[in-house]
Design a protein around this motif. Structure first.
Motif, short mmCIF file in Angstrom:
data_model
loop_
_atom_site.label_atom_id
_atom_site.label_comp_id
_atom_site.label_asym_id
_atom_site.label_seq_id
_atom_site.Cartn_x
_atom_site.Cartn_y
_atom_site.Cartn_z
N VAL A 201 8.96 -1.23 21.55
CA VAL A 201 8.42 -2.01 20.44
C VAL A 201 7.03 -1.46 20.10
N ILE A 202 6.79 -1.25 18.80
CA ILE A 202 5.48 -0.81 18.33
C ILE A 202 4.76 -2.03 17.76
N TYR A 203 3.52 -2.21 18.21
CA TYR A 203 2.68 -3.31 17.73
C TYR A 203 1.53 -2.75 16.92
N CYS A 204 1.05 -3.54 15.97
CA CYS A 204 -0.06 -3.11 15.12
C CYS A 204 -1.03 -4.27 14.94
N ASP A 205 -2.32 -4.00 15.01
CA ASP A 205 -3.29 -5.08 14.88
C ASP A 205 -3.64 -5.42 13.43
N SER A 206 -3.23 -4.59 12.46
CA SER A 206 -3.47 -4.90 11.05
C SER A 206 -2.39 -4.24 10.20
N GLU A 207 -2.05 -4.88 9.12
CA GLU A 207 -1.00 -4.36 8.23
C GLU A 207 -1.52 -3.24 7.33
N VAL A 208 -2.83 -3.14 7.17
CA VAL A 208 -3.42 -2.11 6.30
C VAL A 208 -4.42 -1.30 7.12
N LEU A 209 -4.27 0.01 7.10
CA LEU A 209 -5.21 0.92 7.75
C LEU A 209 -6.12 1.50 6.69
N GLU A 210 -7.41 1.31 6.83
CA GLU A 210 -8.37 1.90 5.89
C GLU A 210 -8.99 3.12 6.56
N THR A 211 -8.84 4.27 5.90
CA THR A 211 -9.36 5.51 6.45
C THR A 211 -9.65 6.49 5.33
N LYS A 212 -10.26 7.60 5.67
CA LYS A 212 -10.60 8.63 4.68
C LYS A 212 -9.44 9.61 4.52
N VAL A 213 -9.40 10.27 3.40
CA VAL A 213 -8.43 11.33 3.16
C VAL A 213 -8.69 12.44 4.19
N GLY A 214 -7.64 12.95 4.80
CA GLY A 214 -7.78 14.01 5.80
C GLY A 214 -8.21 13.49 7.16
N ALA A 215 -7.98 12.22 7.42
CA ALA A 215 -8.36 11.63 8.71
C ALA A 215 -7.60 12.30 9.86
N ARG B 132 3.34 0.82 7.97
CA ARG B 132 2.27 -0.01 7.41
C ARG B 132 1.60 0.73 6.26
N THR B 133 0.76 0.01 5.54
CA THR B 133 0.07 0.59 4.38
C THR B 133 -1.19 1.30 4.85
N ILE B 134 -1.47 2.42 4.23
CA ILE B 134 -2.71 3.15 4.48
C ILE B 134 -3.52 3.16 3.18
N ARG B 135 -4.77 2.77 3.25
CA ARG B 135 -5.64 2.75 2.08
C ARG B 135 -6.75 3.77 2.30
N TYR B 136 -6.83 4.74 1.39
CA TYR B 136 -7.84 5.78 1.49
C TYR B 136 -9.14 5.28 0.86
N THR B 137 -10.22 5.34 1.63
CA THR B 137 -11.50 4.80 1.16
C THR B 137 -12.28 5.79 0.31
N ASN B 138 -11.98 7.08 0.41
CA ASN B 138 -12.74 8.08 -0.34
C ASN B 138 -11.88 8.87 -1.31
N TYR B 139 -10.74 8.32 -1.71
CA TYR B 139 -9.83 9.05 -2.60
C TYR B 139 -10.38 9.06 -4.02
N GLU B 140 -10.32 10.23 -4.65
CA GLU B 140 -10.68 10.37 -6.06
C GLU B 140 -9.53 11.06 -6.77
N LYS B 141 -9.21 10.55 -7.95
CA LYS B 141 -8.15 11.17 -8.73
C LYS B 141 -8.56 12.60 -9.10
#
Length: 119
Positions: free
Chosen positions: A36-50, A105-114
Motif C-alpha cells: 500500500v502506498i500512502y501520501c500525506d497530501s493530495e497535491v505536491l507543489e514543486t519546481k519544474v525539473g525537481a 496525485r496532482t503535481i503543481r509546478y510553482t515556477n512554471y511559465e508558458k
C-alpha cells in the motif's frame, strides 16, 4: 508388458500428485497481497525539473510481509500538463513477491511559465 504398464501408471500418479501438491502450495503459501502506498497530501507543489527526491516527498509504502518499502517507491509517470501548471504524477512499488501498487496525485509546478516567442 505388464511391468511397463504398471510403471507407467505409477509414474503418471506420481506426476499428478506432485502437480496437485504444487498447486496447493501456490494457493496457500504465496503472498498475493499488494503493498500500500500512502501520501500525506493530495497535491505536491514543486519546481519544474525537481529532483526525484523532491517528487517522492510525502510518499511512504508498506507491505504486511515485507514491512516498510518507502525506499523502493519509484516515479512511474508524469502526465503532460492538465492546466496551466498542474499535471498528474503516478508512483509504483513492488514487494518481494512481485505484487504491485500504484498511487496517483496532482503535481503543481510553482515556477512554471508558458512558452513565449520573441522576435
Amino acid at each position: 508388458m505388464r511391468l511397463i504398464e504398471k510403471i507407467t501408471v505409477i509414474l503418471f500418479a506420481a506426476v499428478l500428485l506432485a502437480f496437485c501438491a504444487t498447486q496447493v502450495c501456490l494457493r496457500l503459501f504465496i503472498d498475493r497481497t499488494p503493498p500500500v502506498i500512502y501520501c500525506d497530501s493530495e497535491v505536491l507543489e514543486t519546481k519544474v525539473g525537481a529532483s526525484n527526491k523532491a517528487l517522492l516527498q510525502g510518499i511512504t509504502a508498506n507491505d504486511k510481509k515485507d514491512g516498510d518499502l518507502t525506499d523502493q517507491v519509484l516515479v512511474k509517470s508524469i502526465t503532460p500538463l492538465i492546466t496551466d501548471n498542474t499535471a498528474k504524477i503516478t508512483y509504483i512499488v513492488f514487494d518481494s513477491s512481485d505484487n504491485m501498487a500504484t498511487y496517483t496525485r496532482t503535481i503543481r509546478y510553482t515556477n512554471y511559465e508558458k512558452p513565449h516567442f520573441v522576435l
